[in-house]
Design a protein around this motif. Structure first.
Motif, PDB file in Angstrom:
ATOM      1  N   VAL A  56      58.247  86.267  62.127  1.00 55.79           N
ATOM      2  CA  VAL A  56      59.362  86.718  61.693  1.00 55.79           C
ATOM      3  C   VAL A  56      60.953  86.225  61.839  1.00 55.79           C
ATOM      4  CG1 VAL A  56      58.067  89.177  61.329  1.00 55.79           C
ATOM      5  CG2 VAL A  56      60.129  88.837  63.758  1.00 55.79           C
ATOM      6  N   ALA A  57      62.089  86.464  60.870  1.00 56.64           N
ATOM      7  CA  ALA A  57      63.306  86.026  61.449  1.00 56.64           C
ATOM      8  C   ALA A  57      64.001  86.784  61.757  1.00 56.64           C
ATOM      9  CB  ALA A  57      63.417  85.683  59.696  1.00 56.64           C
ATOM     10  N   SER A  58      63.970  85.959  63.607  1.00 56.69           N
ATOM     11  CA  SER A  58      64.246  87.319  64.715  1.00 56.69           C
ATOM     12  C   SER A  58      65.228  85.671  65.596  1.00 56.69           C
ATOM     13  CB  SER A  58      63.141  87.590  65.331  1.00 56.69           C
ATOM     14  OG  SER A  58      63.619  87.696  66.775  1.00 56.69           O
ATOM     15  N   ALA A  59      66.302  86.140  65.833  1.00 56.47           N
ATOM     16  CA  ALA A  59      67.037  85.155  66.580  1.00 56.47           C
ATOM     17  C   ALA A  59      66.789  85.451  67.911  1.00 56.47           C
ATOM     18  CB  ALA A  59      68.535  85.349  66.070  1.00 56.47           C
ATOM     19  N   GLN A  60      66.400  86.925  67.838  1.00 55.88           N
ATOM     20  CA  GLN A  60      65.669  86.910  69.721  1.00 55.88           C
ATOM     21  C   GLN A  60      65.010  86.582  69.984  1.00 55.88           C
ATOM     22  OE1 GLN A  60      65.662  91.204  70.190  1.00 55.88           O
ATOM     23  NE2 GLN A  60      67.955  91.637  69.226  1.00 55.88           N
ATOM     24  N   ILE A  61      63.697  85.815  69.270  1.00 57.65           N
ATOM     25  CA  ILE A  61      62.816  84.876  69.465  1.00 57.65           C
ATOM     26  C   ILE A  61      62.610  83.431  69.678  1.00 57.65           C
ATOM     27  CG2 ILE A  61      60.665  84.138  68.524  1.00 57.65           C
ATOM     28  CD1 ILE A  61      60.041  87.547  67.020  1.00 57.65           C
ATOM     29  N   ARG A  82      55.891  91.737  72.453  1.00 54.46           N
ATOM     30  CA  ARG A  82      54.239  90.586  72.219  1.00 54.46           C
ATOM     31  C   ARG A  82      55.026  89.557  71.409  1.00 54.46           C
ATOM     32  NH1 ARG A  82      51.132  88.402  74.999  1.00 54.46           N
ATOM     33  NH2 ARG A  82      50.959  89.466  76.239  1.00 54.46           N
ATOM     34  N   ARG A  83      56.375  89.717  71.301  1.00 54.74           N
ATOM     35  CA  ARG A  83      56.373  88.994  69.521  1.00 54.74           C
ATOM     36  C   ARG A  83      57.278  87.985  70.450  1.00 54.74           C
ATOM     37  NH1 ARG A  83      61.138  90.939  66.080  1.00 54.74           N
ATOM     38  NH2 ARG A  83      59.295  92.185  65.692  1.00 54.74           N
ATOM     39  N   ILE A  84      57.662  87.854  71.807  1.00 54.08           N
ATOM     40  CA  ILE A  84      58.822  87.196  72.320  1.00 54.08           C
ATOM     41  C   ILE A  84      57.359  86.745  73.808  1.00 54.08           C
ATOM     42  CG2 ILE A  84      60.349  87.435  74.615  1.00 54.08           C
ATOM     43  CD1 ILE A  84      61.358  87.813  71.654  1.00 54.08           C
ATOM     44  N   GLY A  99      68.101  94.990  73.246  1.00 51.81           N
ATOM     45  CA  GLY A  99      67.241  94.524  72.981  1.00 51.81           C
ATOM     46  C   GLY A  99      67.098  92.737  73.497  1.00 51.81           C
ATOM     47  N   THR A 100      68.702  92.881  72.841  1.00 56.06           N
ATOM     48  CA  THR A 100      68.726  90.922  73.131  1.00 56.06           C
ATOM     49  C   THR A 100      69.176  90.582  74.052  1.00 56.06           C
ATOM     50  OG1 THR A 100      70.111  91.167  70.708  1.00 56.06           O
ATOM     51  CG2 THR A 100      70.814  89.140  72.316  1.00 56.06           C
ATOM     52  N   GLY A 101      69.493  91.102  75.220  1.00 57.56           N
ATOM     53  CA  GLY A 101      69.806  91.088  76.994  1.00 57.56           C
ATOM     54  C   GLY A 101      68.007  91.263  77.090  1.00 57.56           C
ATOM     55  N   CYS A 102      67.415  91.699  76.978  1.00 58.90           N
ATOM     56  CA  CYS A 102      66.333  91.734  78.258  1.00 58.90           C
ATOM     57  C   CYS A 102      65.508  90.672  76.615  1.00 58.90           C
ATOM     58  CB  CYS A 102      65.303  92.784  77.547  1.00 58.90           C
ATOM     59  SG  CYS A 102      63.242  92.950  77.554  1.00 58.90           S
ATOM     60  N   ARG A 103      65.500  90.284  75.572  1.00 64.51           N
ATOM     61  CA  ARG A 103      64.594  89.410  75.435  1.00 64.51           C
ATOM     62  C   ARG A 103      64.781  88.483  75.253  1.00 64.51           C
ATOM     63  NH1 ARG A 103      63.739  93.189  69.718  1.00 64.51           N
ATOM     64  NH2 ARG A 103      62.023  93.307  70.198  1.00 64.51           N
ATOM     65  N   LEU A 104      66.477  87.388  75.806  1.00 69.26           N
ATOM     66  CA  LEU A 104      66.773  86.552  75.433  1.00 69.26           C
ATOM     67  C   LEU A 104      66.986  85.539  77.755  1.00 69.26           C
ATOM     68  CD1 LEU A 104      68.465  86.430  73.217  1.00 69.26           C
ATOM     69  CD2 LEU A 104      69.957  85.688  74.394  1.00 69.26           C
ATOM     70  N   VAL A 121      61.333  98.213  63.557  1.00 67.33           N
ATOM     71  CA  VAL A 121      61.533  98.001  65.264  1.00 67.33           C
ATOM     72  C   VAL A 121      63.500  97.649  66.224  1.00 67.33           C
ATOM     73  CG1 VAL A 121      59.474  97.202  65.545  1.00 67.33           C
ATOM     74  CG2 VAL A 121      60.989  95.377  64.555  1.00 67.33           C
ATOM     75  N   LYS A 122      63.929  98.437  65.190  1.00 71.04           N
ATOM     76  CA  LYS A 122      65.535  98.050  66.319  1.00 71.04           C
ATOM     77  C   LYS A 122      65.667  99.347  67.083  1.00 71.04           C
ATOM     78  CE  LYS A 122      65.947  94.689  64.261  1.00 71.04           C
ATOM     79  NZ  LYS A 122      66.699  93.453  64.897  1.00 71.04           N
ATOM     80  N   GLU A 123      66.519  99.768  67.656  1.00 70.99           N
ATOM     81  CA  GLU A 123      66.787 101.053  69.156  1.00 70.99           C
ATOM     82  C   GLU A 123      65.977 101.649  68.136  1.00 70.99           C
ATOM     83  OE1 GLU A 123      69.023  98.308  68.169  1.00 70.99           O
ATOM     84  OE2 GLU A 123      70.392  98.640  69.375  1.00 70.99           O
TER      85      GLU A 123
HETATM   86  O1  LIG Z   1      69.783  87.297  68.628  1.00 76.09           O
HETATM   87  C1  LIG Z   1      70.458  88.498  68.385  1.00 76.09           C
HETATM   88  O2  LIG Z   1      71.782  88.404  69.082  1.00 76.09           O
HETATM   89  C2  LIG Z   1      69.920  90.084  67.900  1.00 76.09           C
HETATM   90  C3  LIG Z   1      69.480  89.437  66.798  1.00 76.09           C
HETATM   91  C4  LIG Z   1      68.853  91.113  66.325  1.00 76.09           C
HETATM   92  O3  LIG Z   1      67.295  91.229  66.800  1.00 76.09           O
HETATM   93  P1  LIG Z   1      66.357  90.224  65.687  1.00 76.09           P
HETATM   94  O4  LIG Z   1      65.440  88.655  66.991  1.00 76.09           O
HETATM   95  O5  LIG Z   1      65.445  91.009  66.263  1.00 76.09           O
HETATM   96  O6  LIG Z   1      66.373  90.548  64.604  1.00 76.09           O
HETATM   97  C5  LIG Z   1      69.928  91.781  66.112  1.00 76.09           C
HETATM   98  O7  LIG Z   1      69.239  92.935  65.603  1.00 76.09           O
HETATM   99  C6  LIG Z   1      70.495  92.308  67.282  1.00 76.09           C
HETATM  100  O8  LIG Z   1      71.226  92.803  67.289  1.00 76.09           O
HETATM  101  C7  LIG Z   1      71.401  91.207  67.465  1.00 76.09           C
END
Ligand SMILES: O=C(O)C1=C[C@@H](OP(=O)(O)O)[C@@H](O)[C@H](O)C1
Ligand SMILES: C=C(OP(=O)(O)O)C(=O)O
Length: 445
Positions: A173-178, A132-134, A101-106, A354-356
């Motif tokens: 939502v609290a999400s470092a990926q977004i 969608r969140r991204i 998820g991180t690689g894809c969304r960033l 909504v994780k792996e």
């Molecule tokens: O930004 C990141 O490196 C990550 C953010 C988290 O996801 P979310 O942003 O969906 O909370 C975490 O679960 C993921 O393993 C790594």
């Protein structure tokens, strides 16, 4: 990256005391970001301690496909020669992020600020996760989804913006990926991009952007939140990045050492950024002996040596506002809670769905098949600890590395062996998990 169709089951049995000194691999979040920011910089970035797990290797490949030069120069040592902000080239094949998820969304965020189109894809787990969140904030910045993406799922094609717009965005939502996707797109926009989060999520992107020369500030917002402001179109310059050991990987030997009687294990160079250490706080509240020494920092990321000794644990109430700082650790915390005396309530775990995999259900199943009483109530997970775990169960891993590792840790101290149906996905984040655990005495067969 694909896995062979042959599942690789494994059994973990109680081993007695675990002892020794280990350095778990480099932090996954920082490894992704070092490659991406290296690729968006001018000049050379030298990374040491990179996590060479499948998730990060897929990000490295995507950076290469987008025009950066990415080279492995030694064990865990990588050089990146970047193309500069907004300098990505049109890739000539889909970008495959595997399980990540991180690689894809960033990378979606970084591509959104470039006048190119790219196909994003991944494995069955990643294809089931919400995008969608991204896409919502990236579309506000001028990017478009030009094909696929039904229901906001992969595979989909993103057309980046020729003239990206800076926005002010409150994450839902609290999400470092977004947050990171918006900031990476904001690099290419003129003016100021602002992200507001009501609960602070991990701040590695902010710290590393500063390290690469961006003008970025972060201030507190409300009780637990942050407001992050980035000045667009900086010239990022290549930098040195030393990747500390991943606290989310360290979590597995740490919990194993706490529950296996007589254990005494040392972990070196573990990253102790306070936005990642909710698990350590919680385990200490449970009575876990985790001693910190040799505390030091690098590029704003502190690290320390941790000595962990087997401990009698008691159940605790984990508040929802702690979730962002330990979001990937609830599975292994649930294992610790099963060995504790008393009830542990973990609150506010909606993001685990909504994780792996749906980690809330999968964690409850892992405990249940091993004789632990557990309940899901709304977004909360309630574990009845009885000081020991019967074990004897077969755990379904659902393409999720952290379920596989948590179940194997449970087996290290359970009354009967614990079996997992497939260990293949452990390679996404912790390729040496099995030999490293065996080296401290775990009995995996
Ligand atoms: O930004 C990141 O490196 C990550 C953010 C988290 O996801 P979310 O942003 O969906 O909370 C975490 O679960 C993921 O393993 C790594
Ligand atoms: C959730 C995780 O990673 P990602 O979102 O990058 O797939 C994880 O590693 O636990």
């Amino acid at each position: 990256m694909t896995h062979s169709d042959q599942p690789r089951p494994l059994q973990s049995r109680a081993s007695g005391a675990l002892t020794g000194k280990v350095r778990v691999p480099g932090d996954k979040s920082i490894s992704h970001r070092a490659l991406i920011l290296g690729a968006l910089s001018v000049g050379e970035t030298r990374i040491s301690g990179l996590l060479e797990g499948e998730d990060v290797l897929n990000t490295a490949k995507s950076m290469q496909a987008l025009g950066a030069k990415v080279e492995r120069t030694g064990d865990f040592a990588w050089n990146v020669r970047g193309v500069g902000v907004a300098g990505f080239a049109q890739p000539n094949a889909p970008l495959d992020f595997g399980n990540s998820g991180t690689g894809c969304r960033l990378v979606m965020g970084a591509v959104a600020g470039c006048p190119i189109s790219a196909v994003f894809d991944g494995d069955a787990s990643l294809r089931s996760r919400p995008m969608r969140r991204i896409l919502d904030p990236l579309e506000k910045m001028g990017a478009r989804v030009v094909s696929g993406g039904e229901g906001g799922r992969l595979p989909l094609t993103v057309q980046g913006a020729r003239d990206p717009l800076p926005i002010t965005y409150q994450t839902p939502v609290a999400s470092a990926q977004i947050k990171s996707a918006v900031l990476l797109a904001g690099l290419a926009a003129p003016g100021t991009t602002t992200v507001i989060e009501s609960e602070a999520s991990r701040d590695h992107t902010e710290l590393m952007l500063k390290h690469f020369g961006a003008d970025i500030t972060s201030t507190t917002e409300g009780t637990h939140g942050r407001r992050i402001t980035l000045v667009g179109q900086p010239e990022l310059h290549g930098a040195e990045v030393v990747v500390p050991a991943d606290p989310s990987s360290a979590a597995f030997p740490i919990v194993a050492a706490l529950i296996a009687e007589g254990s005494d294990v040392v972990l070196t160079d573990v990253m102790t950024n306070p936005l990642r250490t909710g698990l350590f706080t919680t385990l200490r509240e449970m009575g876990g002996s985790i001693e910190e020494s040799e505390v030091r920092g690098d590029a704003g990321e502190p690290m320390a040596r941790l000595r962990v000794r087997a401990s009698k644990l008691r159940g605790v109430d984990v508040p929802p506002e702690r979730a962002p700082s330990m979001i990937d650790e609830y599975l292994v915390l649930a294992v610790a809670a099963s060995f504790a005396e008393g009830t542990t309530i973990m609150r506010g775990l909606h993001e685990l769905r909504v994780k792996e995999s749906d980690r809330l259900e999968a964690t409850a199943d892992m405990l249940r098949v091993n004789g632990v009483k557990v309940e899901i109530s709304g977004d909360d997970l309630i574990v009845e600890g009885r000081g020991h775990v019967p074990g004897g169960g077969l755990v379904a891993t659902h393409m999720d590395h952290r379920i596989a590792m948590s179940a194997l840790v449970m087996g290290c101290a359970a009354d009967q062996p614990v079996k997992v149906d497939d260990t293949a996905f452990i390679a996404t984040s912790f390729p040496d998990f099995i030999p490293m655990m065996r080296a401290i005495g775990a009995e995996f067969s």
